[in-house]
Design a protein around this motif. Structure first.
Motif, short mmCIF file in Angstrom:
data_model
loop_
_atom_site.label_atom_id
_atom_site.label_comp_id
_atom_site.label_asym_id
_atom_site.label_seq_id
_atom_site.Cartn_x
_atom_site.Cartn_y
_atom_site.Cartn_z
N ILE A 110 -15.32 59.19 -32.24
CA ILE A 110 -15.00 57.94 -31.55
C ILE A 110 -15.41 58.08 -30.09
N GLU A 111 -16.27 57.18 -29.62
CA GLU A 111 -16.71 57.23 -28.23
C GLU A 111 -16.24 56.01 -27.43
N LYS A 112 -16.32 54.81 -28.04
CA LYS A 112 -15.93 53.59 -27.37
C LYS A 112 -15.07 52.74 -28.29
N VAL A 113 -14.01 52.18 -27.74
CA VAL A 113 -13.08 51.35 -28.50
C VAL A 113 -12.92 49.99 -27.82
N GLU A 114 -13.05 48.93 -28.59
CA GLU A 114 -12.64 47.60 -28.13
C GLU A 114 -11.29 47.31 -28.79
N PRO A 130 -6.53 40.93 -24.58
CA PRO A 130 -5.51 40.15 -25.30
C PRO A 130 -6.16 39.23 -26.32
N ILE A 131 -5.63 39.20 -27.52
CA ILE A 131 -6.20 38.38 -28.59
C ILE A 131 -6.24 36.90 -28.21
N GLU A 132 -5.17 36.40 -27.60
CA GLU A 132 -5.09 34.96 -27.34
C GLU A 132 -6.10 34.49 -26.29
N LYS A 133 -6.71 35.42 -25.57
CA LYS A 133 -7.69 35.05 -24.55
C LYS A 133 -9.10 35.54 -24.90
N SER A 134 -9.30 35.94 -26.16
CA SER A 134 -10.56 36.56 -26.54
C SER A 134 -11.31 35.76 -27.60
N ASP A 135 -12.62 35.87 -27.56
CA ASP A 135 -13.49 35.25 -28.55
C ASP A 135 -13.98 36.35 -29.50
N PRO A 136 -13.58 36.32 -30.77
CA PRO A 136 -13.99 37.37 -31.71
C PRO A 136 -15.49 37.50 -31.88
N GLU A 137 -16.21 36.43 -31.60
CA GLU A 137 -17.67 36.47 -31.75
C GLU A 137 -18.35 37.35 -30.71
N THR A 138 -17.61 37.70 -29.65
CA THR A 138 -18.21 38.51 -28.58
C THR A 138 -17.97 40.01 -28.78
N ILE A 139 -17.32 40.39 -29.86
CA ILE A 139 -17.03 41.80 -30.11
C ILE A 139 -18.33 42.60 -30.28
N ASN A 140 -18.36 43.77 -29.67
CA ASN A 140 -19.50 44.68 -29.82
C ASN A 140 -19.30 45.48 -31.10
N LEU A 141 -20.07 45.19 -32.11
CA LEU A 141 -19.90 45.82 -33.42
C LEU A 141 -20.38 47.26 -33.45
N GLN A 142 -20.94 47.73 -32.33
CA GLN A 142 -21.36 49.13 -32.24
C GLN A 142 -20.20 50.02 -31.80
N HIS A 143 -19.10 49.40 -31.38
CA HIS A 143 -17.92 50.15 -30.94
C HIS A 143 -16.86 50.14 -32.03
N THR A 144 -15.92 51.06 -31.95
CA THR A 144 -14.77 51.04 -32.85
C THR A 144 -13.85 49.89 -32.45
N LEU A 145 -13.34 49.17 -33.44
CA LEU A 145 -12.46 48.03 -33.19
C LEU A 145 -11.01 48.42 -33.43
N GLY A 146 -10.15 48.09 -32.47
CA GLY A 146 -8.72 48.30 -32.62
C GLY A 146 -8.00 46.96 -32.64
N PHE A 175 -9.25 50.18 -36.75
CA PHE A 175 -7.90 50.69 -36.99
C PHE A 175 -6.90 49.62 -36.56
N MET A 176 -5.69 49.71 -37.07
CA MET A 176 -4.65 48.74 -36.74
C MET A 176 -3.36 49.43 -36.37
N LEU A 177 -2.57 48.73 -35.55
CA LEU A 177 -1.22 49.15 -35.18
C LEU A 177 -0.35 47.91 -35.24
N ASP A 178 0.81 48.03 -35.88
CA ASP A 178 1.76 46.92 -35.77
C ASP A 178 3.13 47.44 -35.39
N THR A 179 3.91 46.57 -34.75
CA THR A 179 5.29 46.89 -34.39
C THR A 179 6.20 46.01 -35.22
N LEU A 180 7.33 46.57 -35.63
CA LEU A 180 8.20 45.84 -36.54
C LEU A 180 9.64 46.31 -36.40
#
Length: 274
Positions: free
Chosen positions: A3-7, A39-55, A85-90
């Motif tokens: 893992i080198e870069k994470v969004e 923050p998800i509520e202020k982000s456009d999913p279409e702009t994600i860099n698919l070369q990076h790991t997604l969190g 990868f995912m993280l949730d709080t509950l």
């Protein structure tokens, strides 16, 4: 896998999720991993860099998560092997998120590498003692640190359980959507206590759905998803909610965590009346 870069995209209501995300970011950076936190509520999913790991990180709500989080996930672009990868709080049990989210992301071409659920303090129905909440937060931070290290060392895992969780997920998403009905909005809607409100406008600025219009006093529209951010983080405790415990709330951060710099016209939270 290195893992080198994470969004890292997150949604947090009363702050439980964001403090764990920030702990993971701290750990990632300690081991040389570059992280972009959004923050998800202020982000456009279409702009994600698919070369990076997604969190992805978010609270559990109604056995899965909030509609705004699902909308973001469902709008993610198709890819070919982007690690995620995912993280949730509950509060105790989800049941309708880990497996269904794994399957949904897999169908979009992502490679699920880790899932972690961490129990944190309650923010509705019952508020635990200060000691209990502090202990849960302390343990949660340790688990978040351990999880980040597992991701770095390729030791994390993400199971998939396709039958019952899918049913629970579908049921949860229907129930969450029903909260947006006008009848439910009126039944569960928040009420501003004008005698306590100092008209600072913080609630309007931190609402993830722009559901609060600031007039002389805050006015609620009809698209609330009941994340409890405004209720818990109001510095005056001026917002009534029918699912709070004796009027008490839990907050893991202050409202300033969610106010962006361009909102400087809003009165600073620290100037609020005690």
């Amino acid at each position: 896998m290195q893992i080198e870069k994470v969004e890292f995209y997150y949604f947090s209501g009363t702050g439980n999720t964001i403090i764990l995300v920030e702990k993971m970011v701290e750990t990632f950076k300690k081991y040389g991993v570059q992280v972009q936190l959004r923050p998800i509520e202020k982000s456009d999913p279409e702009t994600i860099n698919l070369q990076h790991t997604l969190g992805l990180a978010f609270p559990v709500a109604g056995l899965s998560t909030y509609p705004l989080v699902w909308e973001f996930i469902e709008s993610l672009p198709i890819t070919d092997g982007t690690p995620v990868f995912m993280l949730d709080t509950l509060a105790g049990y989800s049941g309708g998120i880990v497996g269904p989210l794994h399957n949904k992301l897999k169908k979009k071409g992502y490679e699920p590498i880790g899932a972690c659920e961490i129990i944190m303090p309650l923010n509705i129905f019952f508020i635990q003692s200060d000691e209990t909440r502090s202990k849960l937060i302390e343990e949660g931070l340790k688990k978040a640190d351990k999880y980040a290290k597992a991701i770095i060392n390729d030791e994390a895992n993400w199971g998939s359980f396709p039958v019952l969780p899918t049913f629970l997920c579908n049921m949860s998403r229907f129930l969450m959507r029903s909260w947006e009905w006008k009848s439910q909005q009126k039944l569960l809607g928040f009420q501003v206590k004008k005698s306590k409100c100092n008209q600072c406008g913080i609630c309007s600025q931190i609402c993830p759905l722009n559901n609060i219009e600031m007039k002389e006093y805050p006015i609620y529209k009809c698209k609330c998803q009941f994340c409890m951010r405004c209720v818990s983080l109001c510095p005056q405790k001026a917002i009534n909610c029918k699912v709070t415990y004796k009027g008490k709330t839990h907050q893991a951060v202050t409202a300033k965590k969610f106010i962006t710099p361009d909102k400087s016209s809003i009165k600073d939270e620290i100037k609020a009346k005690p």
